[in-house]
Design an enzyme around this catalytic site. Structure first.
Site, PDB file in Angstrom:
ATOM      1  N   LYS A   1      10.660   3.466 -13.690  1.00 34.48           N
ATOM      2  CA  LYS A   1      11.012   3.982 -15.019  1.00 34.48           C
ATOM      3  C   LYS A   1      10.158   3.228 -16.037  1.00 34.48           C
ATOM      4  CE  LYS A   1      13.054   3.784 -18.580  1.00 34.48           C
ATOM      5  NZ  LYS A   1      12.382   3.827 -19.899  1.00 34.48           N
TER       6      LYS A   1
ATOM      7  N   SER B   1      13.867  -7.165 -22.482  1.00 29.89           N
ATOM      8  CA  SER B   1      14.606  -8.089 -23.339  1.00 29.89           C
ATOM      9  C   SER B   1      15.828  -8.663 -22.612  1.00 29.89           C
ATOM     10  CB  SER B   1      15.070  -7.361 -24.606  1.00 29.89           C
ATOM     11  OG  SER B   1      15.972  -6.332 -24.255  1.00 29.89           O
ATOM     12  N   THR B   2      16.265  -9.803 -23.075  1.00 30.11           N
ATOM     13  CA  THR B   2      17.431 -10.447 -22.479  1.00 30.11           C
ATOM     14  C   THR B   2      18.676  -9.580 -22.715  1.00 30.11           C
ATOM     15  OG1 THR B   2      16.405 -12.596 -22.726  1.00 30.11           O
ATOM     16  CG2 THR B   2      18.795 -12.590 -22.499  1.00 30.11           C
TER      17      THR B   2
ATOM     18  N   GLY C   1      18.586  -6.873 -20.231  1.00 32.11           N
ATOM     19  CA  GLY C   1      18.813  -7.512 -18.930  1.00 32.11           C
ATOM     20  C   GLY C   1      20.302  -7.651 -18.625  1.00 32.11           C
TER      21      GLY C   1
ATOM     22  N   GLU D   1      13.117 -10.324 -15.293  1.00 29.95           N
ATOM     23  CA  GLU D   1      12.091 -11.122 -15.984  1.00 29.95           C
ATOM     24  C   GLU D   1      12.284 -10.826 -17.450  1.00 29.95           C
ATOM     25  OE1 GLU D   1       9.491 -12.243 -17.954  1.00 29.95           O
ATOM     26  OE2 GLU D   1       7.928 -11.026 -17.020  1.00 29.95           O
TER      27      GLU D   1
ATOM     28  N   CYS E   1       5.737 -11.993 -22.932  1.00 23.94           N
ATOM     29  CA  CYS E   1       6.940 -12.765 -22.637  1.00 23.94           C
ATOM     30  C   CYS E   1       6.668 -14.257 -22.523  1.00 23.94           C
ATOM     31  CB  CYS E   1       7.589 -12.242 -21.365  1.00 23.94           C
ATOM     32  SG  CYS E   1       6.466 -12.165 -19.977  1.00 23.94           S
TER      33      CYS E   1
ATOM     34  N   GLU F   1      13.037 -14.630 -29.794  1.00 21.93           N
ATOM     35  CA  GLU F   1      11.782 -14.031 -29.342  1.00 21.93           C
ATOM     36  C   GLU F   1      11.353 -12.984 -30.370  1.00 21.93           C
ATOM     37  OE1 GLU F   1      11.651 -11.385 -25.823  1.00 21.93           O
ATOM     38  OE2 GLU F   1       9.969 -12.609 -25.154  1.00 21.93           O
TER      39      GLU F   1
HETATM   40  P1  NDP Z   1      13.978  -3.310 -23.633  1.00 21.36           P
HETATM   41  O1  NDP Z   1      14.335  -4.501 -22.856  1.00 21.36           O
HETATM   42  O2  NDP Z   1      15.085  -2.540 -24.233  1.00 21.36           O
HETATM   43  O3  NDP Z   1      13.082  -2.308 -22.765  1.00 21.36           O
HETATM   44  C1  NDP Z   1      12.490  -2.646 -21.529  1.00 21.36           C
HETATM   45  C2  NDP Z   1      12.642  -1.493 -20.545  1.00 21.36           C
HETATM   46  O4  NDP Z   1      14.034  -1.264 -20.321  1.00 21.36           O
HETATM   47  C3  NDP Z   1      12.095  -0.158 -21.062  1.00 21.36           C
HETATM   48  O5  NDP Z   1      11.614   0.607 -19.982  1.00 21.36           O
HETATM   49  C4  NDP Z   1      13.333   0.479 -21.640  1.00 21.36           C
HETATM   50  O6  NDP Z   1      13.198   1.872 -21.745  1.00 21.36           O
HETATM   51  C5  NDP Z   1      14.372   0.090 -20.612  1.00 21.36           C
HETATM   52  N1  NDP Z   1      15.751   0.152 -21.079  1.00 21.36           N
HETATM   53  C6  NDP Z   1      16.226   0.098 -22.355  1.00 21.36           C
HETATM   54  N2  NDP Z   1      17.573   0.177 -22.355  1.00 21.36           N
HETATM   55  C7  NDP Z   1      17.974   0.297 -21.062  1.00 21.36           C
HETATM   56  C8  NDP Z   1      19.230   0.409 -20.413  1.00 21.36           C
HETATM   57  N3  NDP Z   1      20.378   0.430 -21.083  1.00 21.36           N
HETATM   58  N4  NDP Z   1      19.256   0.488 -19.060  1.00 21.36           N
HETATM   59  C9  NDP Z   1      18.116   0.466 -18.337  1.00 21.36           C
HETATM   60  N5  NDP Z   1      16.884   0.357 -18.912  1.00 21.36           N
HETATM   61  C10 NDP Z   1      16.819   0.276 -20.248  1.00 21.36           C
HETATM   62  O7  NDP Z   1      12.965  -3.764 -24.757  1.00 21.36           O
HETATM   63  P2  NDP Z   1      12.562  -3.048 -26.119  1.00 21.36           P
HETATM   64  O8  NDP Z   1      11.468  -2.111 -25.846  1.00 21.36           O
HETATM   65  O9  NDP Z   1      13.779  -2.495 -26.821  1.00 21.36           O
HETATM   66  O10 NDP Z   1      12.014  -4.286 -26.970  1.00 21.36           O
HETATM   67  C11 NDP Z   1      12.935  -5.128 -27.658  1.00 21.36           C
HETATM   68  C12 NDP Z   1      12.560  -6.571 -27.495  1.00 21.36           C
HETATM   69  O11 NDP Z   1      12.612  -6.920 -26.122  1.00 21.36           O
HETATM   70  C13 NDP Z   1      11.140  -6.942 -27.899  1.00 21.36           C
HETATM   71  O12 NDP Z   1      11.040  -7.149 -29.267  1.00 21.36           O
HETATM   72  C14 NDP Z   1      10.930  -8.198 -27.111  1.00 21.36           C
HETATM   73  O13 NDP Z   1      11.487  -9.287 -27.787  1.00 21.36           O
HETATM   74  C15 NDP Z   1      11.694  -7.952 -25.829  1.00 21.36           C
HETATM   75  N6  NDP Z   1      10.831  -7.529 -24.721  1.00 21.36           N
HETATM   76  C16 NDP Z   1      10.509  -8.462 -23.806  1.00 21.36           C
HETATM   77  C17 NDP Z   1       9.665  -8.138 -22.777  1.00 21.36           C
HETATM   78  C18 NDP Z   1       9.293  -9.153 -21.757  1.00 21.36           C
HETATM   79  O14 NDP Z   1       8.320  -8.957 -21.037  1.00 21.36           O
HETATM   80  N7  NDP Z   1      10.034 -10.223 -21.637  1.00 21.36           N
HETATM   81  C19 NDP Z   1       9.079  -6.814 -22.640  1.00 21.36           C
HETATM   82  C20 NDP Z   1       9.516  -5.870 -23.636  1.00 21.36           C
HETATM   83  C21 NDP Z   1      10.358  -6.239 -24.642  1.00 21.36           C
HETATM   84  P3  NDP Z   1      12.746   2.505 -23.160  1.00 21.36           P
HETATM   85  O15 NDP Z   1      11.490   1.827 -23.568  1.00 21.36           O
HETATM   86  O16 NDP Z   1      12.551   3.916 -22.813  1.00 21.36           O
HETATM   87  O17 NDP Z   1      13.878   2.235 -24.103  1.00 21.36           O
END
Ligand code: NDP
Length: 499
Positions: free
Chosen positions: A195, A249-250, A253, A270, A304, A401
């Protein structure tokens, strides 16, 4: 008028890819989704493509296809054939490296030098895990006493694939994060449902076509674009998924963990980071200035393992800050397709608002702005590389973050490594970190004291295909990359035979 791609050319293959429909990959076929969304070039704000999205029903079909492939052709394939097939996948990826690179540039905004590097690393990673297939091995162990006392016996372990893996990928390094999940899973013998993020759906779809072209059996790799709260949530909850691997994001997670409770599927996470960078009085500043700057500004800070909390010893603080500010001001912001670009746009207008909110809050909290602090006056989501000094651990700037090009510098007066480490470790995260010093003893003592899954010395974020990567604390569960990345997709079965 804003030109597509800021007037830069894309390869004919990339243009042809953009023109085709962007559907879901289920059971070896491109199929329509339940809805459609659009994805934009974050450097111009212009629409790149419409793509199909799936929900619970499409996830369910994909999981069933993955199960059938796991119990069928993929599960029955010899390890020699699986190895060959993964090497073939690497070759086909390599043949389409320009496509993969350009898609991540235009969909994510990353500069060319980063996208080119990550594509090459992805090819290397598939080859690495292809090579690891033949080395998957159990052990022989002394049999249990109650059996061995009576008769000859043999105990050994088998390493077996976990089964169907759900893989939820974020937008910040789209191809790379998909591959670092997919390659070890396939090498272990699992099948996958990927996904991607709704912000960056394209490179995963190109990868899906490459998987088909490489000849992997139908259902081994399924790709469901869609909204996280729908497709992602459905995947994390699905009782037919044996393992979920998530990067993001945490906060999300935590939702993944809740969603996984139903069938107690295995979970790898992660998550976020707020990594410390410690610059000691004897640091070689000719190395530290560009190295510390890029610890924060690499990938626009949407990284990250970004080193965004700089603990600068008073002895070098002013010279370091002066050098960092000059570096920040010298960065070239622009479209990633321009080879001169060193910093691209942020992923979306909404994320840019969030990052600017942190900048305004830091100003209000009394931090001193020494570089950037504002948007670039042009189309797209550009924020200038930003540096604040006079920061302390109570500020959100130092605690949360931000995922943008924002550095926080804190002056430290002490030489005591435990006291410095206490500052560095004052965070719920623990993903990365670095120490800059010419003293070997200080370097290793500090590396030991920093509570995180990854520490670099006189460099930052020195990750690699064969090096385990993951977080302490709220930065995650488990490790990716290297042997540990493969182990995350393997179960251990112990067998005892009374002979
Ligand atoms: P998310 O953690 O929400 O998104 C990461 C992935 O999870 C995307 O594929 C997202 O899909 C999916 N996702 C979102 N909600 C759900 C859910 N309820 N169940 C299962 N999967 C889900 O990050 P965001 O894009 O909202 O970014 C927000 C913040 O997260 C950033 O500002 C940053 O701080 C952090 N982040 C950290 C990352 C890392 O590598 N540690 C990577 C990305 C973000 P979709 O995009 O379609 O919503």
């Amino acid at each position: 008028m804003i030109q597509p791609f800021d007037g830069h050319a894309i390869a004919p293959e990339t243009a042809a890819f953009l023109a085709r429909p962007h559907r879901l990959l289920i059971n070896g076929a491109w199929v329509d989704g339940a809805g459609e969304m659009e994805t934009r070039d974050p450097a111009t704000g212009l629409v790149l493509a419409q793509f199909h999205t799936g929900g619970a029903a499409e996830v369910d079909r994909a999981v069933k296809a993955a199960r059938a492939a796991f119990e069928g052709p993929w599960g029955r394939m010899t390890v020699a054939d699986r190895t060959a097939m993964l090497h073939k996948l690497a070759r086909v990826m390599d043949a389409h490296a320009t496509l993969l690179t350009e898609l991540d540039i235009i969909d994510n905004g990353m500069p060319h030098f980063i996208a080119g590097l990550t594509t090459a690393n992805c090819v290397e990673m598939v080859d690495y895990y292809a090579g690891a297939v033949m080395r998957i091995a159990g052990t022989t162990i002394a049999p249990p006493r109650h059996i061995a006392a009576e008769t000859e016996a043999l105990t050994y372990t088998l390493r077996e694939p976990i089964g169907v893996a759900g893989q939820i990928v974020p937008w910040n390094v789209p191809l790379s994060t998909a591959i670092l999940k997919l390659a070890p899973a396939l090498a272990a013998g699992c099948t996958v449902v990927v996904k991607p993020s709704e912000e960056t759906p394209l490179s995963a779809l190109a990868l899906g076509q490459i998987v088909l072209d490489a000849g992997l059996p139908a259902g081994v790799v399924n790709i469901i674009n869609g909204v996280g709260a729908q497709a992602g949530q459905a995947l994390a909850e699905h009782p037919g998924v044996d393992k979920i691997s998530f990067t993001g994001s945490t906060a999300t997670g935590r939702r993944i963990v809740q969603a996984a409770l139903g069938n107690l599927k295995k979970v790898s996470l992660e998550l976020g980071g707020k990594s410390p960078v410690v610059v000691m009085p004897d640091a070689d500043l000719s190395l530290a200035i560009p190295g510390v700057a890029m610890a924060t500004f690499f990938l626009q800070g949407q990284n990250c393992m970004a080193g965004t909390r700089i603990f600068a010893h008073a002895a070098i603080h002013d010279e370091l800050v002066e050098g960092l500010a000059a570096f920040a001001c010298s960065m070239t912001l622009g479209h990633g397709l321009d080879f001169a670009t060193t910093q691209g746009p942020l992923i979306s207008a909404a994320h840019t608002e969030k990052v600017m909110g942190y900048i305004e809050r830091a100003k209000a909290d009394g931090a001193t702005l020494v570089a950037g602090g504002e948007r670039l006056d042009r189309a797209g989501n550009f924020v200038k590389p930003t540096i604040f000094t006079g920061c302390d651990n109570a500020m959100p700037l130092m605690r949360e973050e931000i995922f943008g090009p924002v550095m926080a510098v804190q002056r430290i007066e002490t030489d005591d490594l435990d006291a410095i480490a206490a500052l560095a470790n004052d965070t719920p995260f623990g993903l990365s970190g670095s120490v800059w010093t010419r003293d070997l003893s200080t370097a290793h003592r500090m590396a030991k004291r920093i509570r995180s899954g990854h520490v670099s010395i006189n460099c930052h974020g020195a990750v690699g295909t064969n090096i385990p990567f993951g977080g302490y604390g709220q930065s995650g569960w488990g490790r990716e990359f290297g042997q540990e990345g493969l182990d995350a997709y393997l179960e251990t079965k112990a067998v005892t035979a009374r002979l």
